[in-house]
Design an enzyme around this catalytic site. Structure first.
Site, PDB file in Angstrom:
ATOM      1  N   ASN A 122      -5.400   6.427 -19.754  1.00 49.44           N
ATOM      2  CA  ASN A 122      -5.632   5.215 -18.962  1.00 49.44           C
ATOM      3  C   ASN A 122      -6.711   5.570 -17.941  1.00 49.44           C
ATOM      4  OD1 ASN A 122      -5.573   3.054 -17.252  1.00 49.44           O
ATOM      5  ND2 ASN A 122      -3.367   3.135 -16.832  1.00 49.44           N
TER       6      ASN A 122
ATOM      7  N   ARG B 247      -5.849   2.737 -23.064  1.00 42.91           N
ATOM      8  CA  ARG B 247      -5.615   1.432 -22.448  1.00 42.91           C
ATOM      9  C   ARG B 247      -6.981   0.797 -22.184  1.00 42.91           C
ATOM     10  NH1 ARG B 247      -4.511   0.024 -16.288  1.00 42.91           N
ATOM     11  NH2 ARG B 247      -4.032  -2.178 -16.563  1.00 42.91           N
TER      12      ARG B 247
ATOM     13  N   HIS C  59      -1.402  -7.072 -17.854  1.00 40.19           N
ATOM     14  CA  HIS C  59      -0.102  -6.379 -18.003  1.00 40.19           C
ATOM     15  C   HIS C  59       0.556  -6.710 -19.345  1.00 40.19           C
ATOM     16  CE1 HIS C  59       0.281  -6.699 -13.330  1.00 40.19           C
ATOM     17  NE2 HIS C  59      -0.181  -5.494 -13.634  1.00 40.19           N
TER      18      HIS C  59
ATOM     19  N   ARG D  44      -3.220  -8.312  -3.125  1.00 39.43           N
ATOM     20  CA  ARG D  44      -3.944  -9.492  -3.630  1.00 39.43           C
ATOM     21  C   ARG D  44      -3.219 -10.773  -3.244  1.00 39.43           C
ATOM     22  NH1 ARG D  44      -3.833  -7.306  -9.466  1.00 39.43           N
ATOM     23  NH2 ARG D  44      -5.018  -5.391  -9.228  1.00 39.43           N
TER      24      ARG D  44
ATOM     25  N   GLY E 179       7.325  -1.144 -10.503  1.00 38.36           N
ATOM     26  CA  GLY E 179       7.782  -0.455  -9.295  1.00 38.36           C
ATOM     27  C   GLY E 179       8.721  -1.258  -8.414  1.00 38.36           C
TER      28      GLY E 179
ATOM     29  N   GLU F 158      11.850  -2.866 -10.663  1.00 39.10           N
ATOM     30  CA  GLU F 158      12.857  -1.890 -11.089  1.00 39.10           C
ATOM     31  C   GLU F 158      13.652  -1.319  -9.921  1.00 39.10           C
ATOM     32  OE1 GLU F 158      10.819   1.131 -13.433  1.00 39.10           O
ATOM     33  OE2 GLU F 158       9.769  -0.462 -14.493  1.00 39.10           O
TER      34      GLU F 158
ATOM     35  N   GLU G  94       4.525   1.572 -20.352  1.00 41.05           N
ATOM     36  CA  GLU G  94       3.285   1.155 -21.007  1.00 41.05           C
ATOM     37  C   GLU G  94       2.714   2.277 -21.876  1.00 41.05           C
ATOM     38  OE1 GLU G  94       2.306  -0.390 -17.022  1.00 41.05           O
ATOM     39  OE2 GLU G  94       1.025  -1.810 -18.090  1.00 41.05           O
TER      40      GLU G  94
HETATM   41  P1  AMP Z   1       3.695  -0.020  -9.732  1.00 37.57           P
HETATM   42  O1  AMP Z   1       2.404  -0.735  -9.461  1.00 37.57           O
HETATM   43  O2  AMP Z   1       4.497  -0.636 -10.830  1.00 37.57           O
HETATM   44  O3  AMP Z   1       3.542   1.468  -9.859  1.00 37.57           O
HETATM   45  O4  AMP Z   1       4.584  -0.245  -8.405  1.00 37.57           O
HETATM   46  C1  AMP Z   1       4.267   0.391  -7.197  1.00 37.57           C
HETATM   47  C2  AMP Z   1       5.014  -0.283  -6.071  1.00 37.57           C
HETATM   48  O5  AMP Z   1       6.419  -0.257  -6.317  1.00 37.57           O
HETATM   49  C3  AMP Z   1       4.864   0.437  -4.738  1.00 37.57           C
HETATM   50  O6  AMP Z   1       3.701   0.031  -4.062  1.00 37.57           O
HETATM   51  C4  AMP Z   1       6.096  -0.010  -3.996  1.00 37.57           C
HETATM   52  O7  AMP Z   1       5.815  -1.224  -3.326  1.00 37.57           O
HETATM   53  C5  AMP Z   1       7.110  -0.314  -5.085  1.00 37.57           C
HETATM   54  N1  AMP Z   1       8.212   0.670  -5.101  1.00 37.57           N
HETATM   55  C6  AMP Z   1       8.208   1.903  -5.651  1.00 37.57           C
HETATM   56  N2  AMP Z   1       9.403   2.527  -5.444  1.00 37.57           N
HETATM   57  C7  AMP Z   1      10.166   1.658  -4.746  1.00 37.57           C
HETATM   58  C8  AMP Z   1      11.502   1.691  -4.208  1.00 37.57           C
HETATM   59  N3  AMP Z   1      12.302   2.754  -4.378  1.00 37.57           N
HETATM   60  N4  AMP Z   1      11.940   0.605  -3.527  1.00 37.57           N
HETATM   61  C9  AMP Z   1      11.141  -0.476  -3.362  1.00 37.57           C
HETATM   62  N5  AMP Z   1       9.880  -0.570  -3.844  1.00 37.57           N
HETATM   63  C10 AMP Z   1       9.404   0.471  -4.522  1.00 37.57           C
END
Ligand code: AMP
Length: 398
Positions: free
Chosen positions: A7, A91, A180, A241, A332, A335, A385
């Site tokens: 990626n 990707r 996505h 954003r 993130g 989940e 992914e």
């Molecule tokens: P992603 O773009 O899917 O990697 O998501 C990243 C975002 O997930 C981070 O900027 C956080 O805002 C959120 N995140 C990651 N871990 C946690 C957690 N344990 N609790 C709440 N938000 C989280």
């Protein structure tokens, strides 16, 4: 077969080596600051120590050379030689209307991807650089391109057209594409599997809530709508954003603040979302959750506005599909942030949703978080992914 998943961004490159038989990740890592002083590679074999090495990477070819060196390293590598890597899956962010499926990469495919560069000027050129660097170092290894936009190509015209003069669609292909897609496809399929239901017979809404966030409506195994548009700026409020805004705000702000369109676009992409809404408290939901529990007004505003927008889109997609069977949270925030899932579901009483609070507090597993008598099933499905890209790669070249 062992599949290398790449990626590639403009100055970074994430990689994973996946064994397609066991679907295990054998090693993964990240190259950062490619072409910038202080480049470094982070490498971690499965179950081993993570190692970080600062080393010059003037370009992506050198970054990929270092990745291959790490994977074949005598002590920490996970393959003896490069012949063990059967294929590479890349990707690619934007496939325009040209790619509704993943493809085996050929010279002709690369030319067509290049024609989509206009639609994703920050991402596609970087993806192409990564592909070309890999082809140079592994000329005999088959490569596959997996597009973020492909899954959404099944959207009907009424979902992908903007209310703009039709000539702009004809001349410039201005329409909604969505992003996505690899995640939306993986999560919606996985939900059907976990529930032992027929994918072709389900109405699913996938909430991919990460730093970038999007929602999709998947009816009978086909995407019928999604919240991102021509670019990933449309739709939900995200980390930085803005998501949907009145387009007239751009001219209004440019006028008031004496800014150029480019400067306003930077505000909308990098300084808005929950970061902007929280008056620069944070774009990270961990900080917002902390702030919420302490009664911080900025954190409360950002979280509530974010969740309200998600719930509004869920409602729109229930209308688009004339119902919904399953709502999935992933990425993130989706989940990990139980508080976000709770707030969103509070708006969805009309779907007969009742959350199981204990299940909603668990992490890192495919799980149903609604109660057995909830009229609509709500799930958390961790996205993957890289695995989805590896599966596509094996499907095409395996
Ligand atoms: P992603 O773009 O899917 O990697 O998501 C990243 C975002 O997930 C981070 O900027 C956080 O805002 C959120 N995140 C990651 N871990 C946690 C957690 N344990 N609790 C709440 N938000 C989280």
């Amino acid at each position: 077969m062992k599949v290398l998943v790449i990626n590639c961004g403009s100055s970074s490159l994430k990689f994973q080596l996946i064994d397609s038989q066991t679907e295990q990740c054998l090693a993964k890592g990240l190259c950062e600051r490619i072409g910038i002083e202080g480049s470094m590679i982070t490498y971690a074999p499965e179950g081993g120590e993570k190692e970080k090495t600062v080393t010059p990477m003037p370009d992506h070819t050198e970054a990929i050379r270092l990745v291959l060196e790490a994977l074949t390293n005598a002590s920490t590598g996970v393959v003896k030689n490069l012949d063990e890597i059967g294929a590479v899956g890349h990707r690619v962010v934007h496939g325009g209307e040209k790619f509704a499926q993943s493809v085996v990469i050929t010279d002709e495919v690369l030319q067509t991807v290049e024609e989509c560069n206009d639609l994703a000027p920050l991402h596609n050129p970087a993806n192409l650089i990564g592909i070309n660097a890999c082809r140079k170092l592994m000329p005999d290894t088959p490569m596959v391109g997996v597009f973020d936009t492909a899954f959404h190509q099944t959207m009907p015209e009424e979902a992908y057209m903007y209310g703009l003069p039709y000539t702009y669609y004809e001349k410039y292909k201005i329409r909604r594409y969505g992003f996505h897609g690899t995640s939306h496809s993986y999560v919606s399929r996985r939900a059907a599997e976990v529930l032992h239901r027929d994918y072709e017979d389900l109405k699913t809404i996938v909430c991919h809530l990460g730093n970038g966030a999007s929602i999709s409506a998947v009816k009978n195994g086909r995407c019928v709508d999604t919240s991102m548009g021509l670019t990933p700026l449309e739709g939900l409020i995200m980390g930085t954003r803005s998501g949907d805004i009145d387009p007239a705000i751009i001219e209004f702000l440019a006028h008031k603040e004496g800014k150029t369109i480019d400067e306003i676009m930077t505000v909308l992409n990098k300084k808005s979302g929950v970061l902007g809404l929280s008056d620069n408290l944070s774009s990270d939901f961990r900080d917002l959750e902390d702030g919420y529990h302490k009664g911080d007004a900025n954190a409360i505003r950002a979280l509530k506005t974010f969740c309200y927008r998600v719930a509004k889109y869920v409602g729109a997609y229930v209308a688009a599909m004339n119902g919904v069977d399953v709502i999935c949270f992933t990425a993130g925030v989706g989940e990990n942030a139980g508080i976000v899932r709770s707030f969103v579901c509070e708006y969805l009483g009309y779907l007969g949703i009742a959350l199981d609070q204990e299940a909603n507090s668990r992490r890192g597993e495919d799980i149903v978080i609604s109660t057995p008598d909830s009229r609509t099933t709500v799930m958390v499905i961790p996205t993957n992914e890289e695995l989805a890209i590896a599966r596509e790669t094996v499907r095409l070249v395996g």
